[in-house]
Structures are given as structure tokens and as C-alpha cells.
Motif scaffolding. Structure first.
Motif, short mmCIF file in Angstrom:
data_model
loop_
_atom_site.label_atom_id
_atom_site.label_comp_id
_atom_site.label_asym_id
_atom_site.label_seq_id
_atom_site.Cartn_x
_atom_site.Cartn_y
_atom_site.Cartn_z
N GLU A 194 53.37 18.09 55.23
CA GLU A 194 52.00 17.70 55.57
C GLU A 194 51.81 17.71 57.08
OE1 GLU A 194 48.58 14.50 54.17
OE2 GLU A 194 50.68 14.18 53.61
N MET A 195 50.62 18.13 57.53
CA MET A 195 50.29 18.22 58.95
C MET A 195 48.99 17.46 59.23
SD MET A 195 50.90 22.31 59.46
CE MET A 195 50.52 22.25 61.21
N PRO A 196 48.75 17.06 60.47
CA PRO A 196 47.48 16.39 60.80
C PRO A 196 46.35 17.41 60.95
CG PRO A 196 48.87 16.53 62.75
CD PRO A 196 49.70 17.03 61.61
N LEU A 197 45.18 17.04 60.50
CA LEU A 197 43.98 17.86 60.72
C LEU A 197 43.49 17.65 62.15
CD1 LEU A 197 42.15 17.02 57.39
CD2 LEU A 197 42.59 19.35 58.15
N THR A 198 42.96 18.69 62.76
CA THR A 198 42.35 18.55 64.08
C THR A 198 40.89 18.12 63.92
OG1 THR A 198 41.56 20.83 64.21
CG2 THR A 198 43.82 20.40 64.93
N VAL A 199 40.32 17.58 64.98
CA VAL A 199 38.92 17.17 64.96
C VAL A 199 38.03 18.39 64.70
CG1 VAL A 199 37.02 16.22 66.34
CG2 VAL A 199 39.30 15.20 66.47
N SER A 200 38.37 19.50 65.32
CA SER A 200 37.60 20.74 65.15
C SER A 200 37.59 21.18 63.69
CB SER A 200 38.19 21.84 66.03
OG SER A 200 37.57 23.07 65.77
N GLU A 201 38.73 21.09 63.02
CA GLU A 201 38.82 21.52 61.62
C GLU A 201 37.97 20.65 60.71
OE1 GLU A 201 43.36 23.37 61.94
OE2 GLU A 201 43.05 21.29 61.32
N THR A 202 37.94 19.34 60.95
CA THR A 202 37.14 18.45 60.09
C THR A 202 35.65 18.63 60.33
OG1 THR A 202 37.37 16.65 61.70
CG2 THR A 202 38.97 16.74 59.91
N ARG A 203 35.28 19.04 61.54
CA ARG A 203 33.86 19.24 61.86
C ARG A 203 33.36 20.60 61.38
NH1 ARG A 203 33.55 17.02 68.13
NH2 ARG A 203 33.61 14.78 67.63
N ARG A 204 34.20 21.59 61.53
CA ARG A 204 33.77 22.98 61.30
C ARG A 204 33.89 23.42 59.85
NH1 ARG A 204 36.59 27.76 61.44
NH2 ARG A 204 38.49 26.64 62.06
N ASN A 209 30.72 20.98 48.52
CA ASN A 209 29.83 19.81 48.57
C ASN A 209 29.65 19.27 49.98
OD1 ASN A 209 29.58 19.63 45.61
ND2 ASN A 209 31.76 19.13 45.68
N LYS A 210 29.93 20.13 51.00
CA LYS A 210 29.74 19.79 52.42
C LYS A 210 30.68 18.68 52.89
CE LYS A 210 26.41 22.77 52.33
NZ LYS A 210 26.69 24.15 52.84
N ARG A 211 31.83 18.55 52.23
CA ARG A 211 32.81 17.56 52.64
C ARG A 211 33.93 18.24 53.42
NH1 ARG A 211 31.93 15.16 47.13
NH2 ARG A 211 33.59 16.55 46.41
N PRO A 212 34.53 17.54 54.40
CA PRO A 212 35.62 18.13 55.20
C PRO A 212 36.90 18.24 54.38
CG PRO A 212 35.32 15.84 55.79
CD PRO A 212 34.20 16.17 54.84
N PRO A 213 37.88 18.99 54.85
CA PRO A 213 39.16 19.12 54.12
C PRO A 213 39.82 17.76 53.91
CG PRO A 213 39.02 20.72 55.90
CD PRO A 213 37.86 19.80 56.08
N LEU A 214 40.52 17.63 52.79
CA LEU A 214 41.21 16.39 52.46
C LEU A 214 42.59 16.31 53.10
CD1 LEU A 214 40.32 16.17 48.65
CD2 LEU A 214 39.19 15.03 50.57
N GLY A 215 43.07 17.41 53.62
CA GLY A 215 44.39 17.40 54.24
C GLY A 215 44.76 18.78 54.74
N LYS A 216 45.94 18.87 55.35
CA LYS A 216 46.45 20.13 55.88
C LYS A 216 47.95 20.18 55.64
CE LYS A 216 46.56 22.80 60.22
NZ LYS A 216 46.15 22.77 61.65
N TYR A 217 48.44 21.37 55.25
CA TYR A 217 49.85 21.49 54.87
C TYR A 217 50.44 22.77 55.44
CZ TYR A 217 48.58 17.85 51.56
OH TYR A 217 48.12 16.68 50.99
N ARG A 218 51.73 22.69 55.73
CA ARG A 218 52.49 23.87 56.18
C ARG A 218 53.44 24.25 55.06
NH1 ARG A 218 52.72 26.79 61.31
NH2 ARG A 218 54.70 27.90 61.39
N LEU A 219 53.33 25.49 54.59
CA LEU A 219 54.24 26.00 53.57
C LEU A 219 55.19 27.00 54.21
CD1 LEU A 219 51.86 26.71 50.55
CD2 LEU A 219 52.95 24.58 51.20
N LYS A 220 56.41 27.00 53.76
CA LYS A 220 57.38 28.00 54.21
C LYS A 220 57.92 28.74 53.01
CE LYS A 220 61.70 28.73 56.74
NZ LYS A 220 62.78 28.14 57.54
N ALA A 221 57.75 30.05 53.01
CA ALA A 221 58.29 30.88 51.94
C ALA A 221 59.81 30.95 52.09
CB ALA A 221 57.70 32.29 52.02
N VAL A 222 60.53 30.67 51.02
CA VAL A 222 61.98 30.58 51.08
C VAL A 222 62.67 31.79 50.45
CG1 VAL A 222 64.00 29.19 50.48
CG2 VAL A 222 61.85 28.06 51.08
#
Length: 293
Positions: A194-204, A209-222
Motif C-alpha cells: 500500500e502507498m499514500p495517495l497524493t493531494v493531486s491524485e485525490t483532487r484530479r 460517482n465523483k468520489r476520489p480513489p479509496l487507496g493506492k497500491y504498488r504491485l510487483k510482478a514476480v
């Protein structure tokens, strides 16, 4: 003058490239001169949103179908079930291309994707379920029109199957070349952080339903596992079950379209499980070497 074997090899490569174009939403047919021309009018190969159905069939259960159809009003295409032999050929052609045209590994390449929040459960289980498409250009707002979204960054790893569209398709040959798409296969092992969302990402970035993302994640293909070690059923028997059950499975998908919530969809779920088993075996044969599909 080209020899017959060279001509056959070139035709197979074109078929695989066309399968990739089709998955990406380019439904133009290839003309006799080799150039892509008019849009296909075929009930299956003229579907500009084919990836909705192609991906839905690769998810476990029916939650993905219900979310696409009942919440997002995206109808799926039952032709992909009724013509399951052609659908399986599309899957295997794309995966074969991933092995034959796997780009030189670039550790700086990161793909970005806007995804349904419900999909995180699958990623937390440690693998992708459907083909995983992401962009080198950033988060594409076109794909934010889903209910409850999260942002995903995909980190590629050496010796993992994937396709970089830019390195296979030319701008003239592919309508959506500017998306700078990277495509990974289904059933691949991944790690999630899990990663933190930036202010820009939540605004843009906003969902259906016009709601901001609920979270942000980094995936690594193994890696892509060799599923032949765990699937012991005969390929022939599995395929016969898939083929024999396709009409019933198509009918049950139509019931989901009709929003029939009383219907028992267990047969549809089992049918998809058989399809997944079959594809896992075929992909393992391709990636690790074995029988050709």
C-alpha cells in the motif's frame, strides 16, 4: 520469393499481433495487402470493448460480471462463450506473443492503472486473475468510470511475461498507440504494497460517482508459475467439459444481463473454473516449453 514455411510463420505472427490489437480495442480487419482497413462487423471481432468480456471470463466467481453489468451498465458479449475455441485462441495468441516478443527488461518501466477497489482482494491473494493492462503515460481518466476505484502502479521484474505495445505495434497499425500500454498476463504471481495517495491524485481523479480513489497500491510482478505441476486433470477432458458447457454458460451470462438475482449461477462459475485450468496449462506449455496449442 518467400518460402511456404516463411509465409506461414509470417501469417501466424500477424494473427498474434491482430489478437493483441483486438484486445486493445482496435477492431479494424486486415486487408489482403496486409494493411488494416475497415472496422469488422463480426458479432465478436467487431466488439470494441472486447476486453470487458475477455477479462470478466478470467475472474473467479461472478462478482466481476455483476459489477460490470449491474453497477457500470457494461454489457458483456456472449459470443465469446459460444465461440469459445476462437476466444481461447485469442488468449493463447497474446500469451505466445508475450514470450516471442518479450521486450528487453527495463527496471525503470512502471505501468499505472485505475482499478476497481474490489479487485484488491484478488491481488492480496498474490496473483492477477485477468490480463493486466497499464500505461506508461500515467493514470488514464478514461478508465476511472467505475464505482469505488483505487490507483495501481505495476513494477515489472526480469523474466516475467509482458508486452510493451509501443515495441510491437506501430502508430499507423494501432489506433490507441498514444496510451503507451503495457500488458501482463492473467494468473501471474505478484507482491502488493500500500502507498499514500497524493493531494493531486485525490483532487484530479474521480470515480463514476465523483468520489476520489479509496487507496493506492504498488504491485510487483514476480513470476508466471508452472501450473502443470498442480493441475492433474487431462487437458482433453477439461476442454470437452468447456466445449460441452458453453451454451449453458452463455445462457447464464444472459441471465446476469437481465439482472436475475434469483438464478443459481454455480454452473457458470464451475465452467469458468475449467476455462482457467485449461488456460493455465496452455500458458505453462508456452512459457516453459511443451505442447503447442
Amino acid at each position: 520469393m518467400e518460402k511456404p514455411l516463411e509465409q506461414e510463420s509470417q501469417q501466424l505472427l500477424i494473427r498474434k499481433i491482430d489478437a493483441l490489437r483486438f484486445y486493445g480495442g482496435d477492431t479494424r480487419e486486415r486487408c489482403s495487402n496486409g494493411y488494416v482497413g475497415r472496422e469488422s462487423q463480426d458479432a465478436m471481432f467487431g466488439d470494441k470493448n472486447a476486453y470487458w468480456t475477455l477479462n470478466a471470463l478470467l475472474f473467479e466467481g461472478i462478482k466481476n460480471e455483476q459489477e460490470r453489468i449491474w453497477t457500470e451498465d457494461h454489457l458483456l458479449n456472449t459470443e465469446f462463450i459460444r465461440r469459445i475455441d476462437e476466444t481461447v485462441q485469442i488468449y493463447t495468441d497474446i500469451f505466445t506473443l508475450m514470450k516471442e516478443k518479450n521486450a528487453d527488461f527495463d527496471s525503470s518501466a512502471v505501468g499505472r492503472r485505475i482499478e476497481r477497489a474490489s479487485s484488491i482482494t484478488y491481488y492480496e491473494n498474490g496473483f492477477t486473475q485477468s490480463f493486466f493492462s497499464c500505461s506508461k503515460s500515467g493514470f488514464d481518466m478514461t478508465f476511472a468510470q467505475k464505482s469505488n476505484i483505487v490507483l495501481i502502479e505495476m513494477e515489472l521484474a526480469r523474466n516475467v511475461p509482458f508486452i510493451d505495445f509501443e515495441k510491437i505495434l506501430s502508430r499507423k497499425e494501432y489506433k490507441h498507440w498514444d496510451e503507451r500500454e503495457i500488458l501482463l498476463p492473467p494468473f501471474i504471481n505478484i507482491e502488493i504494497t500500500e502507498m499514500p495517495l497524493t493531494v493531486s491524485e485525490t483532487r484530479r481523479i474521480k470515480d463514476l460517482n465523483k468520489r476520489p480513489p479509496l487507496g493506492k497500491y504498488r504491485l510487483k510482478a514476480v513470476e508466471f508459475p508452472d501450473y502443470r505441476k498442480s493441475i492433474l486433470d487431462s487437458e482433453t477432458i477439461i476442454w470437452q467439459q468447456i466445449y460441452d458447457g458453453k451454451d449453458s454458460a452463455a445462457h447464464l451470462l444472459e441471465m446476469i444481463h437481465k439482472k436475475d438475482k434469483e438464478q443459481d449461477y454455480e454452473e457458470y462459475i464451475r465452467w469458468k473454473e475449467k476455462l482457467h485450468q485449461y488456460l493455465k496449462i496452455q500458458f505453462s506449455n508456452i512459457w516453459y516449453g511443451g505442447d503447442e496449442f
